[in-house]
Design a protein around this motif. Structure first.
Motif, PDB file in Angstrom:
ATOM      1  N   LEU A 149      -6.057 -19.371  23.964  1.00  0.00           N
ATOM      2  CA  LEU A 149      -5.971 -20.079  22.685  1.00  0.00           C
ATOM      3  C   LEU A 149      -7.136 -21.067  22.551  1.00  0.00           C
ATOM      4  O   LEU A 149      -7.788 -21.140  21.507  1.00  0.00           O
ATOM      5  N   THR A 163       1.948 -20.081  12.510  1.00  0.00           N
ATOM      6  CA  THR A 163       2.921 -20.362  13.570  1.00  0.00           C
ATOM      7  C   THR A 163       4.366 -20.228  13.096  1.00  0.00           C
ATOM      8  O   THR A 163       5.282 -20.264  13.916  1.00  0.00           O
ATOM      9  N   LEU A 184       2.133 -13.380  21.341  1.00  0.00           N
ATOM     10  CA  LEU A 184       2.959 -14.423  21.952  1.00  0.00           C
ATOM     11  C   LEU A 184       4.412 -14.248  21.540  1.00  0.00           C
ATOM     12  O   LEU A 184       5.318 -14.346  22.369  1.00  0.00           O
ATOM     13  N   ASP A 202       3.942 -25.501  23.457  1.00  0.00           N
ATOM     14  CA  ASP A 202       2.622 -25.985  23.837  1.00  0.00           C
ATOM     15  C   ASP A 202       1.520 -25.329  23.013  1.00  0.00           C
ATOM     16  O   ASP A 202       0.567 -25.993  22.600  1.00  0.00           O
ATOM     17  N   GLU A 203       1.651 -24.037  22.750  1.00  0.00           N
ATOM     18  CA  GLU A 203       0.656 -23.349  21.929  1.00  0.00           C
ATOM     19  C   GLU A 203       0.700 -23.876  20.498  1.00  0.00           C
ATOM     20  O   GLU A 203      -0.338 -24.136  19.885  1.00  0.00           O
ATOM     21  N   TYR A 263      -3.147 -13.090  18.226  1.00  0.00           N
ATOM     22  CA  TYR A 263      -2.704 -13.782  19.429  1.00  0.00           C
ATOM     23  C   TYR A 263      -1.266 -14.289  19.276  1.00  0.00           C
ATOM     24  O   TYR A 263      -0.442 -14.120  20.176  1.00  0.00           O
ATOM     25  N   TYR A 302      -0.889 -27.302  20.112  1.00  0.00           N
ATOM     26  CA  TYR A 302      -2.355 -27.246  20.053  1.00  0.00           C
ATOM     27  C   TYR A 302      -2.821 -26.884  18.648  1.00  0.00           C
ATOM     28  O   TYR A 302      -3.728 -27.514  18.101  1.00  0.00           O
ATOM     29  N   PRO A 360      -2.547 -25.971  26.441  1.00  0.00           N
ATOM     30  CA  PRO A 360      -2.421 -24.636  25.847  1.00  0.00           C
ATOM     31  C   PRO A 360      -3.143 -23.618  26.725  1.00  0.00           C
ATOM     32  O   PRO A 360      -3.943 -23.979  27.589  1.00  0.00           O
ATOM     33  N   SER A 361      -2.877 -22.377  26.480  1.00  0.00           N
ATOM     34  CA  SER A 361      -3.495 -21.321  27.275  1.00  0.00           C
ATOM     35  C   SER A 361      -5.009 -21.329  27.103  1.00  0.00           C
ATOM     36  O   SER A 361      -5.535 -21.759  26.074  1.00  0.00           O
TER      37      SER A 361
END
Length: 148
Positions: A11, A103, A62, A74-75, A58, A78, A7-8
Motif C-alpha cells: 500500500l 474503502t 484485501l 490499518d490499511e 489492491y 493509511y 500499513p503494508s
C-alpha cells in the motif's frame, strides 16, 4: 484508538509510486497548461486514473483475502490519513481524498471497535466544515458499523 501497525509495504508503495508519477507529470507540463480551466493540466494526467485503478484492485484483493479486522483497519487508516501528509501538489491531494471512497466495501470486514476507531480518526483528522461528501458518507457508515 487501538494500537495501529504500519500499513503494508504494498500500500505504501502504491502511494509513493503515485506521488512520484505526479511529480514527474508536474515537471513535464507545458508552460500555461491547465491554466484557466484549459485541458492539459496536471489534473488531466492519466497517472491519477492509474493510481485509482491500482488502489481499487489492491483493496478488492484485501477484501477477498479474509484479512483480519486489525489489518484492514490499518490499511484504511493509511488511506484516510494520506491526504494530511501529502497536501501538495493539490491535484494529488484531491485524488487522495477521492480514493478514500474505495474503502467503503472494507467496512463490512471491521469489528465494531475498529469501525469506531476509524470513525474517530476521520472526525479528528478532517474538520467538519472541510469534509468532502465522500468523507461524510464514510464517517456515517463507520459509525453505523460500530453499533452493529
Amino acid at each position: 484508538m487501538p494500537e495501529t501497525r504500519k500499513p503494508s509495504a504494498r500500500l505504501r508503495a502504491l502511494y509513493e509510486n503515485y506521488l512520484a508519477e505526479v511529480e514527474t507529470a508536474a515537471r513535464n507540463l507545458r508552460p500555461g497548461a491547465g491554466w484557466f480551466g484549459t485541458k492539459g493540466g496536471l489534473s488531466d494526467d492519466p497517472c491519477h486514473e492509474r493510481f485509482a485503478a491500482a488502489l481499487r484492485s489492491y483493496l478488492e484483493e484485501l477484501t477477498s483475502s479474509g484479512a483480519s479486522s486489525a489489518a484492514v483497519r490499518d490499511e484504511m487508516a493509511y488511506v484516510y490519513t494520506a491526504p494530511l501528509t501529502f497536501r501538495e501538489p493539490r491535484a494529488a491531494y484531491w485524488m487522495l481524498i477521492a480514493v478514500q471512497g474505495l474503502t467503503q466495501p472494507l467496512i463490512a470486514s471491521l469489528t465494531p471497535q475498529d469501525a469506531a476507531a476509524l470513525a474517530e480518526l476521520m472526525e479528528k483528522s478532517f474538520r467538519r466544515s472541510e469534509r468532502m461528501p465522500v468523507q461524510i458518507k464514510l464517517i456515517k457508515e463507520l459509525k453505523a458499523a460500530s453499533k452493529a
